[in-house]
Design an enzyme around this catalytic site. Structure first.
Site, PDB file in Angstrom:
ATOM      1  N   LYS A   1       0.841  -1.204   0.000  1.00 18.70           N
ATOM      2  CA  LYS A   1       0.000   0.000   0.000  1.00 18.70           C
ATOM      3  C   LYS A   1       0.871   1.246   0.000  1.00 18.70           C
ATOM      4  O   LYS A   1       1.994   1.214   0.491  1.00 18.70           O
ATOM      5  CB  LYS A   1      -0.854   0.021   1.285  1.00 18.70           C
TER       6      LYS A   1
ATOM      7  N   ARG B   1     -10.736 -11.144   1.577  1.00 16.05           N
ATOM      8  CA  ARG B   1     -11.674 -12.098   0.962  1.00 16.05           C
ATOM      9  C   ARG B   1     -11.092 -13.505   0.899  1.00 16.05           C
ATOM     10  O   ARG B   1     -11.841 -14.489   0.915  1.00 16.05           O
ATOM     11  CB  ARG B   1     -12.066 -11.603  -0.432  1.00 16.05           C
TER      12      ARG B   1
HETATM   13  N1  BES Z   1      -8.163  -3.602   4.334  1.00 15.07           N
HETATM   14  C1  BES Z   1      -8.254  -3.161   3.003  1.00 15.07           C
HETATM   15  C2  BES Z   1      -9.501  -2.316   2.735  1.00 15.07           C
HETATM   16  C3  BES Z   1      -9.527  -0.950   3.390  1.00 15.07           C
HETATM   17  C4  BES Z   1      -8.820   0.107   2.863  1.00 15.07           C
HETATM   18  C5  BES Z   1     -10.316  -0.745   4.489  1.00 15.07           C
HETATM   19  C6  BES Z   1      -8.888   1.355   3.444  1.00 15.07           C
HETATM   20  C7  BES Z   1     -10.402   0.498   5.076  1.00 15.07           C
HETATM   21  C8  BES Z   1      -9.679   1.554   4.561  1.00 15.07           C
HETATM   22  C9  BES Z   1      -8.338  -4.349   2.040  1.00 15.07           C
HETATM   23  O1  BES Z   1      -7.605  -5.458   2.394  1.00 15.07           O
HETATM   24  C10 BES Z   1      -7.809  -3.878   0.722  1.00 15.07           C
HETATM   25  O2  BES Z   1      -6.679  -3.511   0.659  1.00 15.07           O
HETATM   26  N2  BES Z   1      -8.673  -3.875  -0.276  1.00 15.07           N
HETATM   27  C11 BES Z   1      -8.329  -3.404  -1.569  1.00 15.07           C
HETATM   28  C12 BES Z   1      -9.129  -4.204  -2.541  1.00 15.07           C
HETATM   29  C13 BES Z   1      -8.826  -3.923  -3.954  1.00 15.07           C
HETATM   30  C14 BES Z   1      -7.421  -4.321  -4.291  1.00 15.07           C
HETATM   31  C15 BES Z   1      -9.819  -4.637  -4.816  1.00 15.07           C
HETATM   32  C16 BES Z   1      -8.661  -1.923  -1.679  1.00 15.07           C
HETATM   33  O3  BES Z   1      -9.670  -1.491  -1.149  1.00 15.07           O
HETATM   34  O4  BES Z   1      -7.877  -1.198  -2.299  1.00 15.07           O
HETATM   35 ZN    ZN Z   2      -5.579  -5.356   1.751  1.00 14.45          ZN
END
Ligand code: BES
Ligand code: ZN
Ligand code: ZN
Length: 498
Positions: free
Chosen positions: A278, A351
């Protein structure tokens, strides 16, 4: 905190502070404020008339009583417009009163219950007062070595002048306290940073709570997770030095021939994104990525304390998601319950671990499965911070959740799960891939999970936008909100009635 109920009148009760409330635009203060006004010779009415107190929502004013009544001070709180009153506003006003009084350095107070007419129900309003107070007074200060302001309110007395209503008030207060304390327990867990709360500690905390409330709790380690072939959980955990855990908490329920409901919560104790790392801005917030897991544990705690007539099982797959030499990678193909999954990004890890947990959930042959997860940033884009995203395969279950959301103050909003969306998850090389393109992020998350549900009624709640607040909001202080605990408890209570 000790909360007690007394049959008493505001003008007779001894207290450091007594709280009464007033509606905006009321010329004459009603309810308990009116009682006080009479004893004080019209002083409150005067304040209102002169425009010094307008009764606007959450407005507060402290009045010294100089010995005219046994209470040393009065806190007037505004209720806003009478016809706009809701339980959520009761929580907000009660929270405001609590924090204001703590700010004054007092340790206890007495409060009357706002007069709301029949519509909201006496017991529910009492419950909302207690919830608002306890949730607002919560703070996470374990890591503050210098106590800036030490005061904590340790005693609240709720007074009711009508003996007929006292049983109802008691019922509401008891409920409010159980639910709010469970939510605050969840908040404590969610607020712990990643270095303090790795999967192992999360398992220990679940077991500690289970012992306290007489619940069954099994925490599976690496060997058992391997034996159960929870391949996705294992793969996500590979990048971390911390071994994963799979938490199984069970409340057997009070009564005979009970329905079984399985709650599943995402337990990523820190989500760096893994190899698909990230951006560093606000990455620290990913310590909250186990909020779904903590919420389902808290919900079981509340259900047990309330002796609800359901067998409820909480499942929490817990791991960190980190990059490293052993980490799983984009392009890898994993298997979960016989389906192959192409990894497009290692950041869509929630997921994956949930797929294993949902598969496991079905061995209980439950009446329903509900999962809670901080699953997608896209959910924040879609709904902001006002509602959790909801998707599922069963109208009745979704409707129940919607109603429970409105009543509990933890609203949910449904998104469609039409089968056309499955297209977005088609992979060239495997049965499905773990993300779609940029469109419909919340839905593809839900659609992915749905592929691991056979026929069981199921609902997925994306709590990415509701699991924490960066600044204090209404009766929530900054940090974890414990979202899900109040919603699920309310769901079970309503469901039990029918
Ligand atoms: N934990 C994150 C989602 C998240 C991001 C929750 C910011 C709260 C605040 C999750 O694991 C994630 O990184 N999801 C990705 C999914 C995408 C790659 C389809 C996201 O949201 O960018
Ligand atoms: Zn994630
Ligand atoms: Zn995540």
């Amino acid at each position: 905190m000790k909360i007690s109920i007394e049959k008493a009148r505001v003008d007779k009760v001894k207290a450091e502070m007594v709280v009464v409330s007033v509606y905006e635009k009321d010329k004459l203060p009603g309810g308990e404020a009116g009682d006080l006004d009479k004893v004080l010779g019209g002083k409150i009415k005067d304040l209102i008339k002169k425009g010094d107190f307008k009764g606007k929502l959450s407005e507060t004013t402290v009045i010294y009583t100089w010995g005219q009544i046994p209470a040393k001070r009065i806190l007037l709180v505004g209720l806003g417009k009478r016809d706009e009153m809701t339980l959520e506003r009761v929580r907000q006003v009660a929270g405001k009163a609590g924090t204001r009084i703590r700010g004054l350095g007092l340790k206890s107070f007495v409060t009357a219950i706002p007069e709301t007419g029949k519509k909201l129900g006496f017991s529910q309003v009492s419950q909302a007062v207690v919830e608002g107070t306890l949730l607002a007074l919560y703070r996470f200060r374990q890591f503050k070595t210098k106590e800036e302001d030490k005061t904590e309110i340790d005693r609240v007395t709720i007074i009711c002048r009508e003996p007929k209503k006292i049983t109802e008030v008691k019922k509401g207060v008891e409920l409010g306290q159980i639910v709010a304390e469970a939510a605050n327990w969840t908040r404590d867990l969610v607020n712990l940073p990643g270095n303090e709360l790795a999967p192992q500690r999360m398992g220990q905390e679940a077991q500690k709570m289970a012992r306290q409330f007489g619940l069954k709790c099994k925490v599976l380690g690496l060997a058992e997770i391997r034996r159960l072939k929870m391949n996705c959980l294992l793969q996500v955990a590979k990048g971390s030095r911390q071994p994963p855990r799979f938490i199984i908490l069970e409340y057997p329920g009070k009564g005979k021939r009970l329905k079984t409901v399985v709650l599943v919560g995402k337990g990523i104790t820190f989500d760096s994104g893994g190899i698909s790392i990230k951006p560093s801005a606000r990455m620290e917030e990913m310590k909250y990525d186990m909020a779904g897991g903590a919420a389902v544990l808290g919900a079981v705690r509340a259900a047990a304390q309330l002796n609800l007539p359901f067998r409820i099982i909480a499942l929490v797959p817990a791991t960190e998601n980190l990059p490293g030499g052993a980490a799983y990678k984009p392009g890898d193909i994993l298997t979960s319950s016989g389906k192959t999954i192409e990894i497009i990004t290692t950041d869509a890890e929630g997921r994956l671990i949930l797929a294993d947990a949902l598969t496991y959930a079905q061995r209980y042959r439950p009446e329903a499965i509900i999962d809670l997860a901080t699953l997608t940033g896209a959910c924040i884009i879609a709904l902001g911070h006002e509602a959790s995203g909801m998707l599922g395969n069963n109208r009745r279950l979704l409707d129940r959740l919607k109603k429970a959301g409105e009543e509990s103050g933890e609203r949910v909003w449904e998104l469609p799960l039409w089968k056309e969306y499955d297209e977005l998850l088609k992979s060239e090389v495997a049965d499905l891939k773990n993300v779609g393109n940029r469109s419909a992020g919340v839905i593809t998350g839900g659609a992915f999970l749905g592929r691991f549900i056979n026929k069981t009624p199921w609902a997925h709640l994306d709590i990415a936008g509701t699991a924490w607040v960066d600044k204090g909001k209404k009766y929530m202080s900054a940090g974890a909100t414990g979202v899900g605990v109040r919603l699920l408890t309310r769901l079970f209570q309503n469901w039990a009635k029918k």
